[in-house]
Each structure stands twice: as C-alpha cells, then as structure tokens.
Design an enzyme around this catalytic site. Structure first.
Site, PDB file in Angstrom:
ATOM      1  N   SER A 240      33.651  46.721  46.426  1.00 22.38           N
ATOM      2  CA  SER A 240      32.346  46.659  47.010  1.00 22.38           C
ATOM      3  C   SER A 240      32.149  47.451  48.282  1.00 22.38           C
ATOM      4  O   SER A 240      31.173  48.247  48.484  1.00 22.38           O
ATOM      5  CB  SER A 240      31.831  45.484  47.374  1.00 22.38           C
ATOM      6  OG  SER A 240      33.004  44.619  47.959  1.00 22.38           O
ATOM      7  N   HIS A 270      36.567  41.669  40.596  1.00 25.62           N
ATOM      8  CA  HIS A 270      36.152  41.477  42.178  1.00 25.62           C
ATOM      9  C   HIS A 270      35.478  40.356  42.404  1.00 25.62           C
ATOM     10  O   HIS A 270      35.861  39.155  42.137  1.00 25.62           O
ATOM     11  CB  HIS A 270      35.442  42.758  42.671  1.00 25.62           C
ATOM     12  CG  HIS A 270      35.371  42.973  43.891  1.00 25.62           C
ATOM     13  ND1 HIS A 270      36.077  42.316  44.812  1.00 25.62           N
ATOM     14  CD2 HIS A 270      34.452  43.825  44.494  1.00 25.62           C
ATOM     15  CE1 HIS A 270      35.776  42.924  45.902  1.00 25.62           C
ATOM     16  NE2 HIS A 270      34.895  43.886  46.049  1.00 25.62           N
ATOM     17  N   HIS A 317      46.065  40.168  43.908  1.00 28.80           N
ATOM     18  CA  HIS A 317      45.431  41.061  44.902  1.00 28.80           C
ATOM     19  C   HIS A 317      45.953  42.445  44.628  1.00 28.80           C
ATOM     20  O   HIS A 317      47.234  42.588  44.706  1.00 28.80           O
ATOM     21  CB  HIS A 317      45.484  40.556  46.302  1.00 28.80           C
ATOM     22  CG  HIS A 317      44.363  41.008  47.032  1.00 28.80           C
ATOM     23  ND1 HIS A 317      44.350  42.226  47.545  1.00 28.80           N
ATOM     24  CD2 HIS A 317      42.907  40.688  47.074  1.00 28.80           C
ATOM     25  CE1 HIS A 317      43.179  42.477  48.222  1.00 28.80           C
ATOM     26  NE2 HIS A 317      42.429  41.418  48.038  1.00 28.80           N
ATOM     27  N   ARG A 326      42.058  33.767  53.639  1.00 29.24           N
ATOM     28  CA  ARG A 326      40.937  33.104  53.202  1.00 29.24           C
ATOM     29  C   ARG A 326      40.854  32.091  52.272  1.00 29.24           C
ATOM     30  O   ARG A 326      39.864  31.394  52.472  1.00 29.24           O
ATOM     31  CB  ARG A 326      39.945  34.339  52.761  1.00 29.24           C
ATOM     32  CG  ARG A 326      40.024  35.700  53.540  1.00 29.24           C
ATOM     33  CD  ARG A 326      39.044  36.762  52.895  1.00 29.24           C
ATOM     34  NE  ARG A 326      39.749  37.342  51.748  1.00 29.24           N
ATOM     35  CZ  ARG A 326      39.283  38.188  50.849  1.00 29.24           C
ATOM     36  NH1 ARG A 326      38.057  38.590  51.095  1.00 29.24           N
ATOM     37  NH2 ARG A 326      40.160  38.463  49.842  1.00 29.24           N
ATOM     38  N   ASP A 372      38.875  34.024  45.931  1.00 33.95           N
ATOM     39  CA  ASP A 372      37.962  33.432  44.882  1.00 33.95           C
ATOM     40  C   ASP A 372      38.494  32.142  44.220  1.00 33.95           C
ATOM     41  O   ASP A 372      37.888  31.382  43.613  1.00 33.95           O
ATOM     42  CB  ASP A 372      37.684  34.391  43.838  1.00 33.95           C
ATOM     43  CG  ASP A 372      37.071  35.580  44.439  1.00 33.95           C
ATOM     44  OD1 ASP A 372      36.053  35.443  45.119  1.00 33.95           O
ATOM     45  OD2 ASP A 372      37.455  36.926  44.215  1.00 33.95           O
TER      46      ASP A 372
HETATM   47  N1  CMX Z   1      46.421  37.226  35.662  1.00 39.39           N
HETATM   48  C1  CMX Z   1      47.073  37.744  34.711  1.00 39.39           C
HETATM   49  N2  CMX Z   1      47.437  39.243  34.828  1.00 39.39           N
HETATM   50  C2  CMX Z   1      47.369  39.553  36.352  1.00 39.39           C
HETATM   51  C3  CMX Z   1      46.743  38.957  37.180  1.00 39.39           C
HETATM   52  C4  CMX Z   1      46.399  37.564  37.178  1.00 39.39           C
HETATM   53  N3  CMX Z   1      45.427  36.938  37.823  1.00 39.39           N
HETATM   54  N4  CMX Z   1      47.049  39.686  38.558  1.00 39.39           N
HETATM   55  C5  CMX Z   1      47.455  40.869  38.009  1.00 39.39           C
HETATM   56  N5  CMX Z   1      47.626  40.793  36.691  1.00 39.39           N
HETATM   57  C6  CMX Z   1      48.171  41.899  35.927  1.00 39.39           C
HETATM   58  C7  CMX Z   1      47.133  43.173  35.781  1.00 39.39           C
HETATM   59  O1  CMX Z   1      46.222  42.855  34.855  1.00 39.39           O
HETATM   60  C8  CMX Z   1      48.247  44.245  35.571  1.00 39.39           C
HETATM   61  O2  CMX Z   1      48.459  44.336  34.191  1.00 39.39           O
HETATM   62  P1  CMX Z   1      48.418  45.630  33.294  1.00 39.39           P
HETATM   63  O3  CMX Z   1      50.018  46.225  33.786  1.00 39.39           O
HETATM   64  O4  CMX Z   1      48.867  45.089  31.983  1.00 39.39           O
HETATM   65  O5  CMX Z   1      47.479  46.371  33.591  1.00 39.39           O
HETATM   66  C9  CMX Z   1      49.492  43.915  36.036  1.00 39.39           C
HETATM   67  O6  CMX Z   1      49.544  42.451  36.359  1.00 39.39           O
HETATM   68  C10 CMX Z   1      49.875  44.521  37.543  1.00 39.39           C
HETATM   69  O7  CMX Z   1      48.479  44.376  38.308  1.00 39.39           O
HETATM   70  P2  CMX Z   1      48.675  44.416  39.968  1.00 39.39           P
HETATM   71  O8  CMX Z   1      49.223  45.797  40.325  1.00 39.39           O
HETATM   72  O9  CMX Z   1      49.720  43.146  40.346  1.00 39.39           O
HETATM   73  O10 CMX Z   1      47.243  43.935  40.234  1.00 39.39           O
HETATM   74  P3  CMX Z   1      46.015  45.046  40.513  1.00 39.39           P
HETATM   75  O11 CMX Z   1      45.963  45.649  41.962  1.00 39.39           O
HETATM   76  O12 CMX Z   1      46.075  46.062  39.305  1.00 39.39           O
HETATM   77  O13 CMX Z   1      44.788  44.350  40.131  1.00 39.39           O
HETATM   78  C11 CMX Z   1      43.407  42.465  40.414  1.00 39.39           C
HETATM   79  C12 CMX Z   1      44.325  43.156  41.428  1.00 39.39           C
HETATM   80  C13 CMX Z   1      42.964  41.413  41.762  1.00 39.39           C
HETATM   81  C14 CMX Z   1      42.493  42.888  39.925  1.00 39.39           C
HETATM   82  C15 CMX Z   1      44.243  41.195  39.729  1.00 39.39           C
HETATM   83  O14 CMX Z   1      45.217  40.730  40.355  1.00 39.39           O
HETATM   84  C16 CMX Z   1      43.631  40.496  38.855  1.00 39.39           C
HETATM   85  O15 CMX Z   1      42.858  40.878  37.765  1.00 39.39           O
HETATM   86  N6  CMX Z   1      43.352  39.156  39.296  1.00 39.39           N
HETATM   87  C17 CMX Z   1      42.445  38.425  38.775  1.00 39.39           C
HETATM   88  C18 CMX Z   1      40.981  38.448  39.082  1.00 39.39           C
HETATM   89  C19 CMX Z   1      40.499  38.193  40.546  1.00 39.39           C
HETATM   90  O16 CMX Z   1      41.013  37.071  40.925  1.00 39.39           O
HETATM   91  N7  CMX Z   1      40.061  39.052  41.248  1.00 39.39           N
HETATM   92  C20 CMX Z   1      39.662  38.847  42.524  1.00 39.39           C
HETATM   93  C21 CMX Z   1      40.357  39.641  43.548  1.00 39.39           C
HETATM   94  C22 CMX Z   1      39.959  39.236  44.901  1.00 39.39           C
HETATM   95  C23 CMX Z   1      38.349  39.832  45.251  1.00 39.39           C
HETATM   96  O17 CMX Z   1      38.245  41.156  45.018  1.00 39.39           O
HETATM   97  O18 CMX Z   1      37.340  39.112  45.080  1.00 39.39           O
END
Ligand code: CMX
Length: 442
Positions: A240, A270, A317, A326, A372
């Site tokens: 964002s 996000h 994250h 937070r 979140d």
């Molecule tokens: N559940 C399942 N798998 C997860 C996960 C979760 N909560 N968090 C990370 N992973 C997975 C990723 O999907 C990724 O898988 P692939 O290798 O198959 O693509 C792997 O673990 C490595 O990811 P990472 O390097 O640890 O995390 P990223 O920087 O790529 O992504 C985020 C960060 C937040 C998108 C991810 O942790 C996620 O999808 N979390 C769930 C959604 C969420 O809560 N988002 C809100 C974040 C806060 C915000 O911005 O508001």
C-alpha cells in the site's frame, strides 16, 4: 507557536540540504546488490526507498519517527476521557518528527474539522454502486472521485515551481484525510445498517467522531484511535505505501495516489488479511458448532488449510521475524477488555498452534502472527461483525502515513520511480556466467 504547516516548512528547509548533499557528493556509494532470487521474488530487502517517517526492524518491529509502539502510545497526548492518544497527534508526529502538545493536537483537529465536508457527488457515486460491491472498492472509488478537488493538480495546471510542490500536496493530504472517517462510516451504515447514516459531530476528535458516525458506543472511540495509529505506517516497501509512493512519483496527485494505495491494501496477502482471519475463524467455528476446538482439532484445521495450498491468514511477514508489536498491542487491549471472548480464545490458540506448524513445514521465513491476526476480533466484539469491512479501517489508518510520506516525497524532490526490468534469457545467461552479469551492471 508556529502552526503545523509552518513547522513542517521549517523542517523541510532544514532537511533538504541533507538529501541534496547525499546525492551530489556520495551518489555513487553502493548500499546494496541484487540477486536473481530478489529480482524474481518480489524485490525482498533491496534497499531502494527512503523514508524518515517510520523504520521497520525485523526483530523489534516498527518505529514511528523513532518511537516503538508502547513509547508512542505513552508519549502522544491522550484524548480526555479515553486511554488512547489523539490520531491528530500521531499525524503531527509523522509529518514533523516532533511529539505535539495537547494544544497542537487540538489545532490539527481544527484543521481536519474545517476540511471535513464531503462533496455530495461522493455520496452519489457510492449510491450508484451495487450494494454488494466490496467496501474497499467503494472506499477507493470515493477517494478517486474527489480527484477534481486536488489543489496540487490545479496549481500544476497553472504552473508552479518544483520547490513549492509540497505546499499544495500538504493541502491535498489534509483535505483528503479529513474526509476519510465520514466516508468510511457512511459506507458502513449504508451497506450494513439499513442506510441509517449518522451525521458527524464536529466537537469530537478524529477517532471519537468516527466511532460516533459508526454508531458504536465507547470504548469503540479508543478502539478506533488505536486502530488508526497502529495501521498508519510500516515504512515504504509494503504494497500500500509503495503503491501510493509510486503513483505520486509521476506527480499524480494525492487523490490518485491514495485511491491506488487502497487498491493495493485490498489484496489478501496485505490488508485484506484482517477480513480473511475472521472468515477463516468463522469457518472453523461453523464446523465446531460454536465450541472452542481442542489444540489437536485446531492443528488439523491449520494443516488442512496448508495442505489445500492456502495460506494461514494473519501469520508471516515479508520483513518481520518475530511477533508483530502491532499484534501485541492489540492483544494487550483484548486481555484488558475482552479476555473471555470466544474469538479471542480462537486467536490465542492459533498463536500457540500455528507457528510450530509453519516452522515444521520449513517454508515461511516468519511463522509469527502479524497485525491482521488480532484486529478483527476486537471489531467483532464491539458489534462490527461484517468482516469484509475491516480493511476499510486499515485504509483510514494507512492514509495517515502514506499521505505524510507523499508530502515529504514532494518536499525532497524524490524522483519518478522507474526500476529496470530484464528478460528471463538475460537471467539465464547471467546465471551461467555471473561475471557477465557484473560487467553488464546487473
Ligand atoms: N501460511 C502459509 N504459507 C505461508 C505463510 C502463511 N501464513 N506465510 C508464508 N508462507 C509461505 C509463502 O506462501 C511462501 O510459499 P511459496 O514458497 O510456496 O511461495 C513461503 O512460505 C515463503 O514465504 P516468506 O518468504 O516467508 O513470505 P513472503 O515475504 O513471500 O510473504 C506474506 C509474506 C505476509 C505475504 C505471507 O507470510 C503470507 O501470505 N501470510 C498470510 C497472509 C497475511 O497474513 N498477510 C498480511 C501481512 C501483513 C499485512 O501486510 O497486512
């Protein structure tokens, strides 16, 4: 006492030589290098943005103008009769870097009050949309519709000096942010409360007035203040904030930039994750017939979701490597105000169950909860149960930080953003012979 704008201008004049000197005298100093993994993998960790408004350390979490969340909540002036600080005070701090006095918070509140009237055509736009439109789409459309109000765009058409961009951008920031609580509450009441709109109360502060227009009694005013403050800024690289910065780097005005910022926030990886957390929990609750699952039952729900190739919302994250402060601040609120709430018990059990599972699976770099995971439960408890609305609350807060950043972007003359792309074949060639990558300046 100088007002907010005078103070900001003073700070800008003091800051400009630092940026100019860095670029002019040290512009070629290397601060990072880029790997193929980063190029393909969403540019993680590449140092390529500047902001002095907040800094996210992977271990300690966010600092707003140098203050950790507990320090921030303690140092900012509190709204009389409540436990939480003025949102206006946070905005003052983000813009100037100084902790305001109560009188300075009141001044910002007065500035917002003067600019709060929402044009009738915004309501017309919202009413023209089908009622089942997602509230984030409505929110973004409302902000975009107001683009014709941009003071910056009009000044640019007339022709203004670059050095003055910040001034009209500041006007746009205040004009837009001042209207967001009423627009957000209007969407809620129109969509979910039988179209019973509650008029603003100009005597109230930003958070208090929002709670009033939502029609939710105390302590929802404090909940709103806490929400808007916690969600306001998370340095510049998140989707964002980065979207707002990118769009405004083309000198698109604040309304274009904030509308775009909201569109980025509306993604499930996000800001939409706060809605997804409640949706996920409700799914489990339905399957459990309303009972709290045992830890083993909860583990099975978590594993089933992961085996289905889906993420556990609210966990992980891109930068943080520990529990999000937070999350911790909201958990503290829950322990004080809703310790026996059933959804809080679910959230707490997830805190126990999810990280070891994510760790054992070995993929997520951060198994800990983010902001979140904890935010929806508080809304639910106070009767705001339409969880597809929750990201709008995140959006009101995030606009404070993103707009402050955009004012500073214009003040310091940050450039049009334009990174370089490469082809897959180039990456393959560089992978085969890394020396050629270095020679190509890649
Ligand atoms: N559940 C399942 N798998 C997860 C996960 C979760 N909560 N968090 C990370 N992973 C997975 C990723 O999907 C990724 O898988 P692939 O290798 O198959 O693509 C792997 O673990 C490595 O990811 P990472 O390097 O640890 O995390 P990223 O920087 O790529 O992504 C985020 C960060 C937040 C998108 C991810 O942790 C996620 O999808 N979390 C769930 C959604 C969420 O809560 N988002 C809100 C974040 C806060 C915000 O911005 O508001």
């Amino acid at each position: 006492m100088p007002n907010l704008k005078e103070k900001l201008f003073q700070k800008i004049k003091e800051w400009r030589p630092r940026t100019t000197k860095l670029v002019k005298e040290h512009g070629k100093v290397k601060i990072d290098e880029v790997t193929i993994e980063q190029c393909v993998g969403g540019m993680r960790d590449i140092k390529s943005l500047v902001t002095d408004i907040s800094y996210l350390d992977p271990q300690e979490g966010i600092r707003f103008r140098g203050f950790l969340i507990p320090e921030l909540l303690q140092r900012l002036p509190k709204v009389p009769g409540g436990d939480m600080p003025y949102v206006e005070g946070l905005f003052y701090l983000l813009l100037t870097g100084d902790v305001p006095t109560k009188a300075e918070c009141d001044e910002v509140a007065e500035e917002f009050r003067k600019r709060a009237a929402v044009p009738q055509y915004v309501w017309d736009v919202l009413r023209a949309m089908p009622r089942d439109t997602h509230p984030m789409t409505m929110f973004s459309a409302a902000v975009l519709a107001m683009q014709r109000e941009s003071v910056f765009a009009k000044a640019y058409d007339r022709g203004i000096n670059k050095m003055d961009y910040w001034d009209t951008t500041y006007e746009d920031a205040l004009n837009c942010v001042a209207k967001l609580p009423e627009i957000a509450a209007y969407i809620y009441r129109m969509k979910y409360r039988g179209d019973t709109i509650i008029a603003p109360d100009p005597k109230l502060d930003f958070g208090g007035n929002f709670a009033h227009m939502m029609g939710v009694p105390k302590p929802y005013d404090d909940v709103s203040r806490l929400y808007f403050i916690l969600h306001s800024d998370h340095e510049s690289g998140n989707v964002s904030a980065h979207t707002g910065h990118l769009v405004s780097s083309a000198l698109s005005d604040m309304f274009y930039a904030l509308s775009a910022m909201l569109n980025g926030l509306a993604g499930p990886l996000h800001g939409l994750a706060n809605q997804e957390v409640l949706r996920w929990i409700q799914g489990v609750m339905t399957k459990m017939g309303g009972k709290v699952p045992t830890e083993d039952e909860m583990k099975k729900f978590v594993n089933d979701t992961l085996d289905g190739g889906q993420v556990i919302p609210g966990f992980g994250h891109a930068v943080l490597r520990k529990t999000d402060p937070r999350y911790a601040a909201q958990r503290e609120f829950c322990e004080k105000h809703l310790p026996n709430d059933i959804i809080f018990k679910y959230v707490d059990m997830l805190f126990k169950v999810v990280p070891p599972i994510l760790l054992a699976r070995g993929k997520a770099k951060n198994p800990w909860p983010n902001v979140d995971a904890q935010s929806g439960v508080i809304q639910w408890y106070y009767g705001v149960r339409e969880y597809d609305y929750y990201t709008v609350l995140f959006g009101v807060g995030r606009a404070l930080g993103v707009s402050a950043n955009i004012v500073w972007d214009r003040a310091l003359g940050y450039a049009l953003e334009r990174p370089k792309s490469v082809t897959t074949e180039m990456l393959e060639n560089w992978a085969a012979n890394p020396k050629t990558a270095v020679a190509a300046g890649a």
